[in-house]
Design a protein around this motif. Sequence first.
Motif, PDB file in Angstrom:
ATOM      1  N   THR A  34       2.662  16.191  46.482  1.00 34.21           N
ATOM      2  CA  THR A  34       1.728  16.377  46.605  1.00 34.21           C
ATOM      3  C   THR A  34       0.936  17.135  45.907  1.00 34.21           C
ATOM      4  OG1 THR A  34       2.085  18.395  48.530  1.00 34.21           O
ATOM      5  CG2 THR A  34       1.912  16.018  49.296  1.00 34.21           C
ATOM      6  N   ASP A  35       1.220  18.131  44.806  1.00 32.99           N
ATOM      7  CA  ASP A  35       0.718  18.702  44.189  1.00 32.99           C
ATOM      8  C   ASP A  35      -0.250  19.287  42.945  1.00 32.99           C
ATOM      9  OD1 ASP A  35       1.316  21.680  45.855  1.00 32.99           O
ATOM     10  OD2 ASP A  35       3.306  21.338  45.058  1.00 32.99           O
ATOM     11  N   ARG A  36      -1.272  19.374  43.261  1.00 29.41           N
ATOM     12  CA  ARG A  36      -1.537  19.176  40.959  1.00 29.41           C
ATOM     13  C   ARG A  36      -0.883  19.468  40.148  1.00 29.41           C
ATOM     14  NH1 ARG A  36      -5.876  20.804  39.318  1.00 29.41           N
ATOM     15  NH2 ARG A  36      -5.504  22.879  40.963  1.00 29.41           N
ATOM     16  N   ASP A  37      -0.056  18.115  39.074  1.00 28.90           N
ATOM     17  CA  ASP A  37       0.463  18.413  38.337  1.00 28.90           C
ATOM     18  C   ASP A  37      -0.088  18.459  36.485  1.00 28.90           C
ATOM     19  OD1 ASP A  37       2.821  18.714  36.154  1.00 28.90           O
ATOM     20  OD2 ASP A  37       3.775  17.641  36.955  1.00 28.90           O
ATOM     21  N   VAL A  38      -0.426  20.108  36.323  1.00 28.68           N
ATOM     22  CA  VAL A  38      -1.546  19.869  34.969  1.00 28.68           C
ATOM     23  C   VAL A  38      -0.832  20.532  34.071  1.00 28.68           C
ATOM     24  CG1 VAL A  38      -3.887  20.773  33.927  1.00 28.68           C
ATOM     25  CG2 VAL A  38      -3.807  20.284  36.262  1.00 28.68           C
ATOM     26  N   GLN A  39      -0.692  19.959  33.399  1.00 28.69           N
ATOM     27  CA  GLN A  39       0.400  20.212  31.906  1.00 28.69           C
ATOM     28  C   GLN A  39      -0.751  20.766  30.859  1.00 28.69           C
ATOM     29  OE1 GLN A  39       3.027  20.758  32.167  1.00 28.69           O
ATOM     30  NE2 GLN A  39       3.483  20.364  34.116  1.00 28.69           N
ATOM     31  N   ALA A  40      -0.219  20.993  29.463  1.00 29.32           N
ATOM     32  CA  ALA A  40      -0.886  21.162  28.588  1.00 29.32           C
ATOM     33  C   ALA A  40      -1.674  19.396  27.966  1.00 29.32           C
ATOM     34  CB  ALA A  40      -0.376  20.951  27.337  1.00 29.32           C
ATOM     35  N   GLY A  41      -1.237  18.740  28.200  1.00 31.25           N
ATOM     36  CA  GLY A  41      -2.126  17.369  28.144  1.00 31.25           C
ATOM     37  C   GLY A  41      -2.805  17.045  29.056  1.00 31.25           C
ATOM     38  N   GLY A  42      -3.146  17.729  29.599  1.00 34.67           N
ATOM     39  CA  GLY A  42      -3.981  17.371  31.319  1.00 34.67           C
ATOM     40  C   GLY A  42      -3.851  16.912  32.701  1.00 34.67           C
ATOM     41  N   PRO A  43      -3.851  16.236  33.410  1.00 35.11           N
ATOM     42  CA  PRO A  43      -3.353  15.871  34.992  1.00 35.11           C
ATOM     43  C   PRO A  43      -2.640  14.917  34.730  1.00 35.11           C
ATOM     44  CG  PRO A  43      -5.692  16.261  34.969  1.00 35.11           C
ATOM     45  CD  PRO A  43      -5.574  16.460  33.369  1.00 35.11           C
ATOM     46  N   GLN A  44      -0.866  15.576  35.229  1.00 34.47           N
ATOM     47  CA  GLN A  44      -0.187  13.877  34.792  1.00 34.47           C
ATOM     48  C   GLN A  44       0.482  13.452  36.320  1.00 34.47           C
ATOM     49  OE1 GLN A  44       1.071  13.426  31.831  1.00 34.47           O
ATOM     50  NE2 GLN A  44      -0.331  15.176  31.424  1.00 34.47           N
ATOM     51  N   ALA A  45       0.714  12.306  36.594  1.00 37.04           N
ATOM     52  CA  ALA A  45       1.315  11.428  37.369  1.00 37.04           C
ATOM     53  C   ALA A  45       3.166  10.808  37.555  1.00 37.04           C
ATOM     54  CB  ALA A  45       0.367  10.152  37.109  1.00 37.04           C
ATOM     55  N   VAL A  46       3.534  11.276  37.895  1.00 34.91           N
ATOM     56  CA  VAL A  46       4.743  10.846  38.734  1.00 34.91           C
ATOM     57  C   VAL A  46       4.720   9.941  38.778  1.00 34.91           C
ATOM     58  CG1 VAL A  46       5.704  12.868  38.582  1.00 34.91           C
ATOM     59  CG2 VAL A  46       4.980  12.054  40.294  1.00 34.91           C
ATOM     60  N   SER A  47       6.299   8.872  39.063  1.00 34.29           N
ATOM     61  CA  SER A  47       6.281   7.515  39.457  1.00 34.29           C
ATOM     62  C   SER A  47       7.268   7.517  40.122  1.00 34.29           C
ATOM     63  CB  SER A  47       6.398   6.439  38.105  1.00 34.29           C
ATOM     64  OG  SER A  47       7.271   6.957  37.525  1.00 34.29           O
ATOM     65  N   MET A  48       7.243   6.118  41.449  1.00 35.33           N
ATOM     66  CA  MET A  48       9.168   5.778  42.018  1.00 35.33           C
ATOM     67  C   MET A  48       8.967   4.392  42.110  1.00 35.33           C
ATOM     68  SD  MET A  48       5.871   7.919  43.804  1.00 35.33           S
ATOM     69  CE  MET A  48       7.092   9.293  43.166  1.00 35.33           C
ATOM     70  N   GLU A  49      10.233   4.451  42.903  1.00 41.48           N
ATOM     71  CA  GLU A  49      10.668   3.224  43.224  1.00 41.48           C
ATOM     72  C   GLU A  49      11.228   2.545  44.550  1.00 41.48           C
ATOM     73  OE1 GLU A  49      14.451  -0.304  42.168  1.00 41.48           O
ATOM     74  OE2 GLU A  49      14.183   1.430  40.480  1.00 41.48           O
ATOM     75  N   ASP A  50      10.369   1.387  44.803  1.00 37.05           N
ATOM     76  CA  ASP A  50      10.990   1.271  46.517  1.00 37.05           C
ATOM     77  C   ASP A  50      12.054   0.471  46.510  1.00 37.05           C
ATOM     78  OD1 ASP A  50       9.826  -1.411  46.669  1.00 37.05           O
ATOM     79  OD2 ASP A  50       8.304  -0.960  46.956  1.00 37.05           O
ATOM     80  N   THR A  51      12.323   0.785  48.257  1.00 37.15           N
ATOM     81  CA  THR A  51      12.919  -0.039  48.083  1.00 37.15           C
ATOM     82  C   THR A  51      13.457  -1.716  47.734  1.00 37.15           C
ATOM     83  OG1 THR A  51      14.843  -0.630  50.189  1.00 37.15           O
ATOM     84  CG2 THR A  51      12.729  -1.408  50.596  1.00 37.15           C
ATOM     85  N   PHE A  52      12.206  -2.258  47.728  1.00 36.85           N
ATOM     86  CA  PHE A  52      12.455  -3.440  46.690  1.00 36.85           C
ATOM     87  C   PHE A  52      11.970  -3.380  45.353  1.00 36.85           C
ATOM     88  CE2 PHE A  52      10.092  -3.650  51.747  1.00 36.85           C
ATOM     89  CZ  PHE A  52      10.929  -4.280  51.999  1.00 36.85           C
TER      90      PHE A  52
END
Length: 762
Positions: free
Chosen positions: A518-536
């Motif tokens: 839930t936390d904002r992830d800001v690195q040197a290149g700016g805000p970052q997104a992460v990804s995940m895979e569901d059960t399907f």
Amino acid sequence: MDDHPHHATDQDPDTPFDDAPSGGWGSLAGIAHVTGAARPSAVAIRILGEMNKPGGVMCSSCAWAKPAEPAAFEFCENGAKATLWELDRRRAGADFFARHTVGALRGWHDHDLESAGRLSEPLRYDPEQDRYMPVAWDAAFAEIGAELRAMVPEQAVFYASGHAGLEASYLYALFARAMGHQNLPQSSNMCHETTSVNLLSFIGTAVGTCTLEDFDHCDTIFFFGQNTGSNSPRFLHTLKAAVDRGCRVVTFNPVRERGLIEFADPQSPAQMTVGKPTRISEHYYQVKPGGDIAVMAGLIKGVLAAEDAAPGTVLDHDFIAGHTEGFDEMAAAVRAVTWHEIEAESGLTRAMIDEATGVYLSAGRAIGIYGMGLTQHVHGWLNLGMLVNLLMTRGNIGKPGAGISPVRGHSNVQGQRTVGVGEKSAHMPPDKLRALFGIDAATREGRNAVQACEGILDGTVRAMVSLGGNLVRALPDRERMESAWPKLRLTVHVATKLNRSHLVPGAVSYILPCLGRTDRDVQAGGPQAVSMEDTFSHIYGSLGHAEPPSDRVRSELAIVAGMAEATLPANPALRWRDWTANYDLVRDLIEQTYPDDFADFNQRLMQPGGFYRGNPARDRIWKTDSGRARFTTPSTMSALGQAPGTTGMTLITLRSNDQFNTTIYGFSDRLRGLKGGRMVVLVNRGEMQRLGLSEGQVVALETLVDDGVARRVDGLTVTPYDLPDGCIAGYYPELNPLVPLGYHEKNSATPAYKGTPVRIVA
């Protein structure tokens, strides 16, 4: 009391149960309780409103799908609890650890440890003071790196829970292999590794074959050993829609779980007020633990009998001839099994199994759903083999509205395997490691969770690095493992909150606080997104919006990169700092390593409904040695590794409605009609009378596996409950000490948490 005897399709009214549907007002009350306990930050409402939608946070609880057209509120009770728990305003920083020694904290309940709040700065254990003390990040990385460099690579183990995103997980797997080992056990080792190993052998895929769209077209759903109401509540909306259009649901489970009996949609004003809840299971059978093999043998016998009566009209002969092998041997073995044996092992009557067979035969398209009730057995491989057999008799794999579908637990447990977190060379292709990074990966296969524990016991493992999780608490044979853990030279925990594993430090021990989903992830290149895979097998991007708990907390990816850079020799291809600055670069690496699964990864990251990475078995392409799907010939009718004997019982461990894995949100198991303490042993009244037990009596449980180790848990209160004869139940992880480390599924080493023989000691 009812005026007819209780049997395996009725609720026993003389034991605790909840007569309210799952969902409904009870679900809202559960969310409100955690809200009051955690006192989350004000951004919580925004995060919940955007949860599981493009541009929002992907739930850190279960791995259920995120639909392309989400509901107004695309979260459930469990997801809300996990989110609010992570958004806790309380902090466990230097002041907290100055007030509490590690020895004192060992006396706290698991719930109270996490209730201390979010970890807010890196910590190093000081054995002289028995406290965790603040430490600078650079100093922590430098010492961790020095300790790892001083070891033979195979002496280190890198464990991962199912929380970290694909980007951090990929770099973690790369870090291990660049160091020179493949000791990458994961939480899947303790739940669905039975699937990963055995399904791959049967049909050439390590994951389920269904997608969310299949539930729009199936005619029947057969559930085995899965508790939807507590473990994946958003699934209930999908089930309700399927039932409303006429899909028939049949459930086999030792415990009558409310989520598979009735559901009231919290987003439906009618069901929340004057309307009736939706009945989910048309038939619900309380099979004995380990009895699913016998049940499926009975179902297949029914299919074969129907084919005998009307040749050419029941079996899918074209599918069997064109796509499979081993059918004749399997069919002969099933025909040879007697109904007496099936009834004895399953605890069900032939009439019940014939009734379920009729539902299966009425369906043109069937889905087989299962959970850890099938995987956590010594003969879990045969549980899966028989379910595959049943589905393949009528061609129910590789067509729309049909398939086999394990329901995964943690949000990214499947995805971490996909991007290389695993102990086998095949999990991260050696040719790609060489081409991309100039790394010659270790050829020796690594250790899974059980093998890592064996290494800790015998001293061949010297370091345990944990990317999330609460491994000491989650393991089988917990008392033995907890005693051995401090012998480790190095323990490192990447975590959001304090847990039991942190309180058994090695000689050198660190807690490294990480950002939550839930936390904002800001690195040197700016805000970052992460990804995940569901059960399907769908991939989703996730963006946090909450203020981090402090400016001394780092992302999981940044922590992994920092440890790797401090450990490994310089290599211009290992661009840890660039990857930390911009997660797009890591996704490019994932795409290059797994091009068939992740084509155009960054471009598709925020695609509504996720993007599908594909599954060959869904297209009836069988990646097996023979190129065909394989029928399995049954060698036993019980999944149990050892029968408990005349005075013994089979123990199954459960998770409560107020729990996610080892995280205990509270002490209510609302959906089972239970509340209060967790130190209970559940047993039906008939067995209580047979064993001379009384309600409220305090007893102990002892393990009946004879391996030279005595295992016992004391202080359990006898509680009458609706369970099959010969079966008792209690909570995970409290009863983990009873499950021997060596008592596990034979091919995958998944602990047999659902079938351990024990005796009750008054």
